[in-house]
Design an enzyme around this catalytic site. Structure first.
Site, PDB file in Angstrom:
ATOM      1  CG  ASP A 269       5.387   0.045  -6.548  1.00  0.00           C
ATOM      2  OD1 ASP A 269       5.530   1.141  -6.000  1.00  0.00           O
ATOM      3  OD2 ASP A 269       4.296  -0.338  -7.033  1.00  0.00           O
TER       4      ASP A 269
HETATM    5  C1  GLC Z   1       1.487   1.600  -7.710  1.00  0.00           C
HETATM    6  C2  GLC Z   1       1.967   2.029  -6.332  1.00  0.00           C
HETATM    7  C3  GLC Z   1       1.821   0.954  -5.295  1.00  0.00           C
HETATM    8  C4  GLC Z   1       0.592   0.144  -5.640  1.00  0.00           C
HETATM    9  C5  GLC Z   1       0.899  -0.622  -6.893  1.00  0.00           C
HETATM   10  C6  GLC Z   1      -0.326  -1.364  -7.431  1.00  0.00           C
HETATM   11  O1  GLC Z   1       2.303   2.150  -8.676  1.00  0.00           O
HETATM   12  O2  GLC Z   1       3.292   2.556  -6.250  1.00  0.00           O
HETATM   13  O3  GLC Z   1       1.707   1.593  -4.021  1.00  0.00           O
HETATM   14  O4  GLC Z   1       0.278  -0.752  -4.590  1.00  0.00           O
HETATM   15  O5  GLC Z   1       1.431   0.208  -7.927  1.00  0.00           O
HETATM   16  O6  GLC Z   1      -1.295  -0.450  -7.809  1.00  0.00           O
END
Ligand code: GLC
Length: 741
Positions: A269
């Protein structure tokens, strides 16, 4: 002579064929030969790459892209949010939108709505449609779908997930994944795993039993990998048993790779990596967003990423084994060869009539009719000359906000717009604000079109709405939650399950004024309804995206017959929820012990005996269905065999409709305690008035197993089982026993 002539002719044809074949024969390097076995291509690319090139493809070069290998003609890899539609282009290193004018897309219904359709074909249509949009926007990895289990009604991101039951979530995820990936776009199922609350998401350390892990929180991911074939998976922010999920040995090595045979790439993430050693040794392949919180903070020190120069230094010093590098590079190359390096793939499309039709249909079939006394709904337009719509959510854009799933929709038909359009000249539609919730409407540069400014006070707004309701032939209240902070929004959780703002007071006042009233929720989470007995009709309409107003009007006016069923339980009170009844702490900022264990959702309510407000699997129709002839094709099931449970479903009402038939199984004799019953099958059947169809659902012995933590294995004992055919988890229409030999 003739013979020679014929021989010459044949020789000429063979030569022609050979030369035509030779021009068609691929003459580039093996790694670019799309007809060659992918593992051979990977090895060929690997041995051509320098160490720097290998390190470079393991981490971001911008907010949403990672490097390719320019020298070898290996393209960059581009990721995009989100689960409900393709996020607007952002500035290279920023969370801000880049202001492009060619990236408006279709906003599809939120995944709670898709789950509520209980329709695998619609999940496939969803995946096809969103996959075509990702492909057309030239994205290689779609960061979704979200598969975290709905453990608490307070989780801010529940609207992005598919409910409290792992079987339903997994069944709906597989067609979505397969049909996204047919476009040459990878899904990246997230957030693996145990990301069930938002406030402390970056650091909370989840502790739970192996049974709960394997029976509740992993099955949807396992199906996504082993049946959906997802080409990538996203590690969650939180920790599990003391180690961050983005480089967690148990989750990423022991389970994902060794037990499930995952051959895709593990992606963090955004900001989920915290250690070079753990990232190197525990199965992480691609690092994004380090130094950010995944939402706002910006950081562009890509060389300082854990899998960048710090990793290179430890490899060169021998502190970390060199083979960890090649293992990661192989996984990333495999992801690339399935996506960015694939030249023979569909071209995709955005904002097509088909995509809008898909969004509308999924919305219509996901809407859940929770209550409908005296057949208050559908609205009979011929009986109405004056319809009143009350509530901020009738005019509030919901495709904007909520965190990373926020979108720049080409259009969003709001509930009020859909109702006005559908009523046409048949009835005057009046709007009353009713309450003020969140008048903002901007998220990372995308601004809502409505001006929600309001000067009247709370009581005046209620009085104005009530006065109009007394004059209206029908009143539709449209409220619920929104994508504002501490509502249905990433990065924080809700403070309670009460409706925010003055909605409860307003709804109660409206119910006093008229019983030609329907309460409609635009939301992604369960809410309390203290006025539930005084309101005749209640509808859960989710966040339905671009076609929201059309889907809602279609159901409210009876063009579509509602068939949705709840993918999660609505408790009467928060403390009725097992996750809160057994653990008064929320949110968890350091350690979260899942003391509710396997008793999540209906499994927990049935164990505690606490009656929910609306049960898992509940949903009404404008018609009625009779169930009969519940039967099993055998009374004794051999190990390794299966049993088919059937029932005859009849439409006993006056309009055509679809019924979602659910199959739950009870294990009547098991060594370990098990839930009273568990969902093991479902099917949706369309019936004309008076029509009867037989629904048959087959369950294998494997489906009957539970996870034995001592043996660390799935197991099941011989003995009695009971199959329940149901219209909802609290509405069993027939049962039949069978025994496992
Ligand atoms: C965010 C979310 C994830 C997302 C990523 C990119 O914090 O937790 O679901 O795809 O970062 O935006």
């Amino acid at each position: 002579m003739r013979f020679r002539t014929i021989a010459a002719a044949i020789a000429g044809m063979l030569a022609l064929a050979a030369c035509s074949r030779s021009t068609a024969r691929y003459d580039g390097p093996l790694y670019l030969n799309e007809d060659a076995p992918i593992e051979d291509r990977i090895e060929d690319a690997l041995q051509r790459m320098t160490m720097k090139e290998k390190i470079d493809i393991l981490h971001a070069q911008s907010k949403f892209s990672s490097k390719g290998v320019p020298r070898l003609g290996i393209p960059e890899l581009w990721c995009t949010d989100g689960p409900h539609g393709i996020r607007a282009e952002v500035i290279w290193d920023k969370w801000r939108t880049a202001g492009w004018t060619n990236d408006s897309i279709v906003a599809y219904p939120a995944l709670t709505c898709l789950a509520s359709t209980w329709d695998r074909d619609l999940a496939a249509l969803y995946g096809k449609s969103i996959g075509e949009e990702a492909r057309y926007r030239e994205k290689d990895v779609l960061l979704g779908p979200g598969l975290n289990i709905y453990r608490t009604p307070l989780n801010g991101r529940n609207f992005e997930y598919m409910g409290e039951d792992p079987f339903l979530a997994g069944e709906m995820a597989v067609p979505y994944i397969r049909n996204v990936q047919k476009n040459g776009v990878a899904t990246c199922v997230k957030h693996f795993a145990l990301n069930n609350e938002e406030t402390g998401r970056m650091e909370v350390d989840v502790e739970l039993s192996d049974r709960a892990l394997y029976e509740i929180y992993l099955p949807a991911y396992k199906k996504a990998v082993t049946e959906g074939g997802s080409w990538s998976i996203m590690g969650a922010y939180n920790k599990f048993r003391g180690q961050h999920c983005c480089h967690n040995k148990t989750l990423l090595c022991d389970i994902l790779r060794d037990e499930w045979g995952f051959d895709g790439a593990v992606i963090t993430d955004w900001g989920g990596a915290h250690s070079t050693d753990e990232a190197a040794l525990n199965g992480l392949d691609l690092e994004f967003g380090t130094g950010t919180n995944g939402l706002a903070t910006n950081y562009d020190g890509y060389d300082n990423y854990y899998l960048a120069l710090p990793y290179r230094d430890k490899l060169l010093s021998g502190e970390l084994p060199m083979e960890t590098l090649d293992t990661k590079v192989r996984n990333v190359l495999r992801l690339m060869m399935r996506t960015s390096m694939k030249t023979r793939k569909p071209l995709g499309s955005i904002c097509s009539d088909e995509h809008y039709a898909a969004a509308k249909k999924i919305g219509e079939d996901g809407i859940v009719l929770l209550k409908n006394d005296a057949s208050t709904l559908p609205i009979r337009l011929e009986e109405c000359s004056n319809i009143l719509v009350v509530g901020e959510n009738a005019i509030k854009m919901m495709t904007v906000g909520g965190g990373s799933s926020s979108l720049k929709a080409q259009h969003e038909i709001l509930p009020l717009e859909g109702i006005v359009e559908r009523a046409g000249d048949a009835a005057k539609v009046t709007f009353a604000r009713g309450y003020v919730g969140d008048p903002t409407g901007e998220y990372d540069g995308i601004v809502a079109k409505q001006d929600l400014a309001e000067t009247r006070g709370e009581q005046e707004l209620i009085d104005d709405a009530v006065a109009l309701a007394k004059e209206a032939d029908f009143t539709i209240f449209i409220g619920g939650l929104n994508k504002g902070e501490n509502q249905d929004c990433e990065g924080g959780d809700r403070y309670g399950i009460e409706l925010p703002y003055a909605q409860d007071a307003l709804i109660s006042a409206l119910a006093q004024a008229t019983q030609k009233l329907a309460v409609v929720f635009v939301s992604g989470n369960a809410v309390a309804m203290p006025w539930v007995d005084s309101v005749p009709a209640i509808v859960e309409a989710w966040y339905m995206g671009s076609e929201a107003g059309h889907s809602l009007a279609s159901v409210l006016f009876g063009d579509a017959c509602p068939s949705g069923k709840l993918p999660f339980t609505f408790p009467v009170r928060l403390e009725d929820c097992p996750a809160h009844a057994l653990d008064p702490v929320f949110p968890h900022m350091d350690t979260a012990r899942y003391v509710d264990d396997i008793y999540v959702g209906y499994r927990g309510y049935e164990r505690s005996g606490v009656k929910p407000l609306f049960a898992f699997g509940h949903g009404l129709s404008y018609t009625t269905f009779a169930y009969s002839g519940v039967r099993a094709d055998k009374s004794k099931v051999k190990n390794g065999g299966s049993v088919t449970i059937s029932a005859d479903i009849t439409n006993t009402g006056k309009v055509a409709g679809a019924e979602i038939v659910q199959l739950y199984i009870s294990d009547l004799e098991s060594r370990l305690d098990r839930p009273a019953k568990e969902l093991k099958g479902f099917d949706k059947v369309w019936l004309e008035p008076g029509q009867t169809k037989t629904v048959s659902i087959t369950v294998s012995v494997d489906d009957l197993r539970y996870f034995d933590p001592e043996a660390h294995a799935w197991t099941v004992e011989p003995g009695e089982f009971e199959a329940h055919i149901a219209a909802a988890s609290d509405d069993i229409r027939g049962s039949v026993r069978f025994s496992l030999q």
